[in-house]
Write a protein that holds these residues in place. Structure first.
Motif, short mmCIF file in Angstrom:
data_model
loop_
_atom_site.label_atom_id
_atom_site.label_comp_id
_atom_site.label_asym_id
_atom_site.label_seq_id
_atom_site.Cartn_x
_atom_site.Cartn_y
_atom_site.Cartn_z
N LEU A 48 3.59 9.94 -9.63
CA LEU A 48 3.04 10.29 -11.02
C LEU A 48 2.39 11.29 -11.03
O LEU A 48 2.38 12.18 -12.20
CB LEU A 48 2.23 8.95 -11.58
CG LEU A 48 2.93 7.50 -11.66
CD1 LEU A 48 2.00 6.28 -12.00
CD2 LEU A 48 3.86 7.87 -12.86
N LEU A 49 1.53 11.77 -10.17
CA LEU A 49 0.75 13.02 -10.05
C LEU A 49 1.59 14.17 -10.38
O LEU A 49 1.44 15.03 -10.85
CB LEU A 49 -0.23 12.87 -8.97
CG LEU A 49 -0.86 14.30 -8.62
CD1 LEU A 49 -2.12 14.10 -9.74
CD2 LEU A 49 -1.77 14.46 -7.29
N VAL A 50 2.88 14.05 -9.64
CA VAL A 50 3.72 15.27 -9.46
C VAL A 50 4.29 15.29 -10.88
O VAL A 50 4.67 16.60 -11.46
CB VAL A 50 4.65 15.27 -8.31
CG1 VAL A 50 5.75 16.21 -8.66
CG2 VAL A 50 4.07 15.38 -6.86
N VAL A 51 4.83 14.37 -11.68
CA VAL A 51 5.60 14.31 -12.63
C VAL A 51 4.73 14.82 -13.75
O VAL A 51 5.03 15.51 -14.68
CB VAL A 51 6.05 12.83 -13.01
CG1 VAL A 51 6.51 12.85 -14.55
CG2 VAL A 51 7.33 12.59 -11.98
N PHE A 52 3.45 14.14 -13.89
CA PHE A 52 2.52 14.53 -15.19
C PHE A 52 1.45 15.62 -14.80
O PHE A 52 0.54 15.58 -15.83
CB PHE A 52 1.92 13.16 -15.40
CG PHE A 52 2.80 12.07 -15.97
CD1 PHE A 52 3.36 12.28 -17.23
CD2 PHE A 52 2.98 11.11 -15.17
CE1 PHE A 52 4.31 11.34 -17.78
CE2 PHE A 52 4.22 10.27 -15.81
CZ PHE A 52 4.54 10.37 -16.87
N VAL B 240 0.99 -1.09 0.24
CA VAL B 240 -0.03 -0.13 -0.08
C VAL B 240 0.83 1.21 -0.01
O VAL B 240 0.49 2.38 -0.84
CB VAL B 240 -0.97 -0.21 1.30
CG1 VAL B 240 -1.52 1.21 1.51
CG2 VAL B 240 -1.87 -1.13 1.05
N LEU B 241 1.94 1.26 0.60
CA LEU B 241 2.93 2.33 0.92
C LEU B 241 3.29 2.68 -0.53
O LEU B 241 3.43 3.77 -1.06
CB LEU B 241 3.71 2.26 2.14
CG LEU B 241 4.88 3.35 2.19
CD1 LEU B 241 4.07 4.69 2.63
CD2 LEU B 241 6.13 3.02 3.09
N VAL B 242 4.12 1.51 -1.22
CA VAL B 242 4.57 1.80 -2.37
C VAL B 242 3.71 2.21 -3.54
O VAL B 242 3.95 3.20 -4.45
CB VAL B 242 5.22 0.31 -2.85
CG1 VAL B 242 5.65 0.59 -4.27
CG2 VAL B 242 6.36 0.17 -1.78
N THR B 243 2.33 1.78 -3.44
CA THR B 243 1.35 2.15 -4.39
C THR B 243 0.89 3.82 -4.35
O THR B 243 0.98 4.52 -5.06
CB THR B 243 -0.09 1.28 -4.28
OG1 THR B 243 0.52 0.05 -4.25
CG2 THR B 243 -1.10 1.83 -5.22
N VAL B 244 1.02 4.13 -2.92
CA VAL B 244 0.65 5.47 -2.68
C VAL B 244 1.70 6.45 -3.20
O VAL B 244 1.69 7.60 -3.88
CB VAL B 244 0.24 5.81 -1.10
CG1 VAL B 244 0.23 7.06 -0.86
CG2 VAL B 244 -1.02 5.10 -0.92
N VAL B 245 2.80 5.99 -2.77
CA VAL B 245 3.89 6.88 -3.26
C VAL B 245 4.34 6.90 -4.50
O VAL B 245 4.45 7.96 -5.27
CB VAL B 245 5.45 6.22 -2.40
CG1 VAL B 245 6.73 6.94 -2.95
CG2 VAL B 245 5.21 6.54 -1.09
N LEU B 246 3.94 5.92 -5.45
CA LEU B 246 4.06 5.64 -6.61
C LEU B 246 3.09 6.67 -7.53
O LEU B 246 3.35 7.48 -8.41
CB LEU B 246 3.93 4.41 -7.47
CG LEU B 246 4.29 4.13 -8.84
CD1 LEU B 246 5.66 4.64 -9.01
CD2 LEU B 246 3.83 2.69 -9.26
N LEU C 24 -8.46 3.73 -4.18
CA LEU C 24 -7.59 3.40 -2.98
C LEU C 24 -8.64 2.27 -2.19
O LEU C 24 -8.04 1.04 -1.98
CB LEU C 24 -7.29 4.30 -1.89
CG LEU C 24 -6.70 4.04 -0.86
CD1 LEU C 24 -5.13 3.77 -1.15
CD2 LEU C 24 -6.64 5.26 0.01
N PHE C 25 -9.77 2.56 -2.17
CA PHE C 25 -10.69 1.55 -1.38
C PHE C 25 -10.70 0.30 -2.27
O PHE C 25 -10.83 -0.75 -1.84
CB PHE C 25 -11.78 1.99 -1.11
CG PHE C 25 -12.19 2.94 0.20
CD1 PHE C 25 -12.11 2.23 1.37
CD2 PHE C 25 -12.22 4.26 0.18
CE1 PHE C 25 -12.29 2.73 2.66
CE2 PHE C 25 -12.25 5.02 1.29
CZ PHE C 25 -12.25 4.36 2.59
N LEU C 26 -10.89 0.39 -3.57
CA LEU C 26 -10.79 -0.90 -4.20
C LEU C 26 -9.69 -1.43 -4.24
O LEU C 26 -9.68 -2.66 -4.28
CB LEU C 26 -11.20 -0.24 -5.84
CG LEU C 26 -11.18 -1.36 -6.85
CD1 LEU C 26 -12.54 -2.18 -6.60
CD2 LEU C 26 -11.15 -0.90 -8.19
N THR C 27 -8.70 -0.97 -4.34
CA THR C 27 -7.20 -1.77 -3.95
C THR C 27 -7.02 -2.44 -2.90
O THR C 27 -6.74 -3.55 -2.76
CB THR C 27 -6.12 -0.82 -4.49
OG1 THR C 27 -6.36 -0.09 -5.61
CG2 THR C 27 -4.94 -1.30 -4.29
#
Length: 139
Positions: A49-53, A39-45, A88-91
């Motif tokens: 991606l939000l910051v980059v794109f 979960v932590l890796v998913t949120v950080v990723l 997030l809830f779906l994941t």
């Protein structure tokens, strides 16, 4: 000759209880152990991606923005936030369901998270419709 005597096996001595490090763990136990890391890796990723794109923010030129444009922008942000939280809830619900291992309590928690995700997606899809209905009422 009542009982034949068997020769003792060579190698390690017998143990009365298994070593916890040698007991094979099930797949669900391993996944449950690594769930916070996933979960932590998913949120950080996702944040990365939000910051980059993310598109650049431009200052408004000319006069102040009208009320309708502010409401439209607020609606767009609300839809985006609802979709992100629903994802997030779906994941989390999917991971919890996969790692439940037949535990009824964990399965119920997973189903609750999946229902919350469905409600979030429904609200995100209906938000523009609700805003247009409210706008038509106050015209």
């Amino acid at each position: 000759m009542p009982f034949p005597i068997r020769p003792r096996r060579s190698g390690r001595p017998r143990r009365s209880h298994p070593d916890p490090e040698e007991v094979p763990t099930s797949r669900s136990t391993r996944l449950r152990r690594h769930l916070p890391t996933v979960v932590l890796v998913t949120v950080v990723l996702a944040v990365g991606l939000l910051v980059v794109f993310a598109p650049p923010a431009f200052a408004a030129t000319g006069s102040a923005a009208s009320l309708t444009s502010v409401i439209d922008n607020l609606r767009n942000w609300l839809v985006g936030i609802l979709a992100a939280v629903a994802t997030l809830f779906l994941t989390l619900g999917g991971l919890r369901y996969l790692t439940a291992g037949g535990d009824p309590g964990q399965v119920e928690k997973a189903k609750t998270a999946l229902k919350s995700a469905a409600i979030g997606y429904a609200l995100a899809a209906l938000a523009p419709l609700l805003v247009s209905i409210l706008a038509s009422l106050f015209k």
